[in-house]
Design an enzyme around this catalytic site. Sequence first.
Site, PDB file in Angstrom:
ATOM      1  CB  CYS A   1      70.633 116.425 164.415  1.00  0.00           C
ATOM      2  SG  CYS A   1      69.818 115.294 163.307  1.00  0.00           S
TER       3      CYS A   1
ATOM      4  NE  ARG B   1      76.448 117.478 165.878  1.00  0.00           N
ATOM      5  CZ  ARG B   1      76.859 116.649 166.832  1.00  0.00           C
ATOM      6  NH1 ARG B   1      77.886 116.952 167.558  1.00  0.00           N
ATOM      7  NH2 ARG B   1      76.226 115.524 167.048  1.00  0.00           N
TER       8      ARG B   1
ATOM      9  CD1 TRP C   1      73.134 115.388 157.365  1.00  0.00           C
ATOM     10  CD2 TRP C   1      72.517 113.350 158.041  1.00  0.00           C
ATOM     11  NE1 TRP C   1      73.705 114.475 156.517  1.00  0.00           N
ATOM     12  CE2 TRP C   1      73.344 113.223 156.905  1.00  0.00           C
ATOM     13  CE3 TRP C   1      72.011 112.188 158.625  1.00  0.00           C
ATOM     14  CZ2 TRP C   1      73.686 111.982 156.352  1.00  0.00           C
ATOM     15  CZ3 TRP C   1      72.348 110.955 158.080  1.00  0.00           C
ATOM     16  CH2 TRP C   1      73.176 110.862 156.960  1.00  0.00           C
TER      17      TRP C   1
ATOM     18  CG  ASN D   1      71.054 115.755 167.964  1.00  0.00           C
ATOM     19  OD1 ASN D   1      70.244 116.413 167.311  1.00  0.00           O
ATOM     20  ND2 ASN D   1      72.256 116.196 168.294  1.00  0.00           N
ATOM     21  N   GLY D   2      69.485 111.633 167.160  1.00  0.00           N
ATOM     22  CA  GLY D   2      69.466 110.180 167.313  1.00  0.00           C
ATOM     23  C   GLY D   2      68.312 109.579 166.534  1.00  0.00           C
TER      24      GLY D   2
ATOM     25  CD  GLU E   1      91.740 109.706 155.194  1.00  0.00           C
ATOM     26  OE1 GLU E   1      90.921 108.772 155.123  1.00  0.00           O
ATOM     27  OE2 GLU E   1      91.454 110.832 155.644  1.00  0.00           O
TER      28      GLU E   1
ATOM     29  CE  LYS F   1      89.597 113.670 154.319  1.00  0.00           C
ATOM     30  NZ  LYS F   1      89.551 112.512 155.129  1.00  0.00           N
TER      31      LYS F   1
ATOM     32  CD  GLU G   1      85.676 113.092 153.199  1.00  0.00           C
ATOM     33  OE1 GLU G   1      84.685 112.789 153.869  1.00  0.00           O
ATOM     34  OE2 GLU G   1      86.837 112.995 153.628  1.00  0.00           O
TER      35      GLU G   1
ATOM     36  CG  HIS H   1      93.777  91.308 138.223  1.00  0.00           C
ATOM     37  ND1 HIS H   1      94.121  90.152 137.554  1.00  0.00           N
ATOM     38  CD2 HIS H   1      94.894  91.679 138.904  1.00  0.00           C
ATOM     39  CE1 HIS H   1      95.360  89.832 137.825  1.00  0.00           C
ATOM     40  NE2 HIS H   1      95.858  90.749 138.645  1.00  0.00           N
TER      41      HIS H   1
ATOM     42  CE  LYS I   1      84.736 116.322 162.313  1.00  0.00           C
ATOM     43  NZ  LYS I   1      85.805 115.994 161.350  1.00  0.00           N
TER      44      LYS I   1
HETATM   45  C1  F6R Z   1      85.960 111.376 156.414  1.00  0.00           C
HETATM   46  C2  F6R Z   1      85.486 111.267 157.787  1.00  0.00           C
HETATM   47  C3  F6R Z   1      84.700 110.080 158.155  1.00  0.00           C
HETATM   48  C4  F6R Z   1      84.978 109.670 159.610  1.00  0.00           C
HETATM   49  C5  F6R Z   1      84.025 108.524 160.019  1.00  0.00           C
HETATM   50  C6  F6R Z   1      84.282 108.058 161.438  1.00  0.00           C
HETATM   51  O1  F6R Z   1      86.725 112.525 156.209  1.00  0.00           O
HETATM   52  O2  F6R Z   1      85.710 112.140 158.590  1.00  0.00           O
HETATM   53  O3  F6R Z   1      84.926 109.013 157.281  1.00  0.00           O
HETATM   54  O4  F6R Z   1      86.303 109.275 159.732  1.00  0.00           O
HETATM   55  O5  F6R Z   1      82.695 108.946 159.901  1.00  0.00           O
HETATM   56  O6  F6R Z   1      84.062 109.089 162.344  1.00  0.00           O
HETATM   57  P1  F6R Z   1      84.662 109.019 163.802  1.00  0.00           P
HETATM   58  O7  F6R Z   1      86.146 109.100 163.676  1.00  0.00           O
HETATM   59  O8  F6R Z   1      84.079 110.199 164.511  1.00  0.00           O
HETATM   60  O9  F6R Z   1      84.225 107.718 164.394  1.00  0.00           O
END
Ligand code: F6R
Length: 595
Positions: A2, A27, A73, A97-98, A468, A472, A475, A491, A590
């Site tokens: 949020c 976010r 969110w 938020n939270g 990774e 990418k 997502e 396997h 985010k």
């Molecule tokens: C994927 C992505 C997430 C963050 C994860 C940790 O593209 O951005 O997987 O890497 O949520 O977030 P941080 O780095 O803020 O702890």
Amino acid sequence: MCGIIGYNGKEDAIPIVIDGLKSLEYRGYDSSGIAYFWNEKIKVVKEKGRISELEKIIDKEDKPTLAIGHTRWATHGKPSRVNSHPHSVGKVTIVHNGIIENYASLKEDLISKGYKFLSETDTEVAAAMIDYLYKEEKNKLKVLEKLEEVLEGSYALLILFEDEEDMIYAIRKGSPLIVAKSEIGNLVASDIPAILDYTKDYYLLDEGEIAVVSKKDIKFYQEDKEIEKELLTFKFDAGSAKKEGFKHFMLKEIYEQPRVIKNYLDHYLNNMDLIPDLSLYEKIHIVACGSAYHAGLIGNYLFSEYGDIEASCYVASEYRYQKNFIDDKTLVILISQSGETADTIASLRLAKERGAKTLGIVNVVGSTIARESDQVIYINAGCEIAVATTKAYTLQVLTLSLCAYKLGITKGKIDNKLAKELKDAYYNLPLEIEEILKLDYKKYAVKIAKSKSAFFIGRLLDYCICEEGSLKLKEISYIHSETYPAGELKHGTISLIEKNTPVIAVITDPKIALKTISNIKETRARGAYTLILKTKDIEVSEDIYDDVIEIETLNDLVSSILTIVPLQMLAYHVADSLGYDIDKPRNLAKSVTVE
Ligand code: F6R
């Protein structure tokens, strides 16, 4: 997750708060709302969906000079108008938020006291609790201080009291809040981009502190006493939170990598005293979530390989609950772009409780992980707006690589000649990345975009990078994608390979190249579309791939940073060819401030 913004000044508050909410859209959110004083009453307007839906229903005649706004969110209750913030109960209106963890028992208690609830949210319970405490104890500061005892969980709250038209109250625990003075008036926000159009100077609210924001000034209180706070300055370009002509923030951030890496190297590689000495520890645990965890997998590999130290990498949401053998000879490294990821924070606190030393690798200055870790390395990526991380991930890997480089030198595993070669290679990285960015990825992307699922395979370091690359892709393009150590696919999972299933193979390590090549052949024999990402030194015959992307041959310590770039570009172009909202993928946020 949020987003929060509040404004108290002399201008029309609605466009300022709406613009602030838009700058926090990255976010992740599913509804938004705003509250302001109008005709001596608090007016709340909120709506499900994009901020543009909210804008449509705000009365254009209203011109308040104080407002608070929120992007939600959903956690407690589905995305809907009634569950959106702000929530008003009695004399109190809040945005939050939270998560209030004990909201269910508080709700029961408040119902028994005569309160009625309209939404399914924990936030409405918090609003009712503040209203109740305010009825009991007329002093607002005392009420807010008492909240810490009553509310369990995390919160950043902006609070309006109906009987005090000129004031925004702010308090936080767990979730961040910043407060800023500007020429147009005073601002409170959950994140820097919301204030950057007006000022770069801000105060960071600490746990247990209260900010009281009037039109004229901002006062801070702790335990009933007014306190002075240090004014901080956001060091990056305000432009770094703008798209600057790129179609998406994600693309802009991918292209920013040469510049941020150059700045990073000028700062750290030129002054290796800033990189901690890991030889002081017997073992290293790396703990993080998502992409930061994938960066950790690479660090883990490089520490063992070049630093000859026992290293392990853990997903934070598991680490915090599993049995961990840590003591004062263990270094626990917490990696986090936001510095506010709930599970990573919990792991940090657990590590400290058990006596381990902690090192935070963090982007957001002054965030919880940065403040609570014994030592911190800031990656200095600037604002990262796209939900899918790119430049922050790359700098996290670079940081771990420099730690391994220093460790290798200290332990005599990297001699002077190699150290010098590596230093040159690090400095050359920005140029290498610029070259890679010139390649045409669209022609491969359109082939992958037609598929329902894809597989990434590689061994050792290449496997870590595949993790990774695969994240990418899935997502932002919503194509199901899995990563396998190349030898493991047969396997079981190979049964999923059919005609044209994309298999993206990474080969940068000559000592295991032939093994991976055999595994590629196995998938191609079953009809897979094979795309190989390899270093120039590795030879592959044309009959084992459909397409190939070549990158420069470099030592692992450096190639681990370079190899991800083509995979970022590939994921971006797949998602773009499918027309998706790349910067705000569905269901994602985010900064993940809940467990
Ligand atoms: C994927 C992505 C997430 C963050 C994860 C940790 O593209 O951005 O997987 O890497 O949520 O977030 P941080 O780095 O803020 O702890």
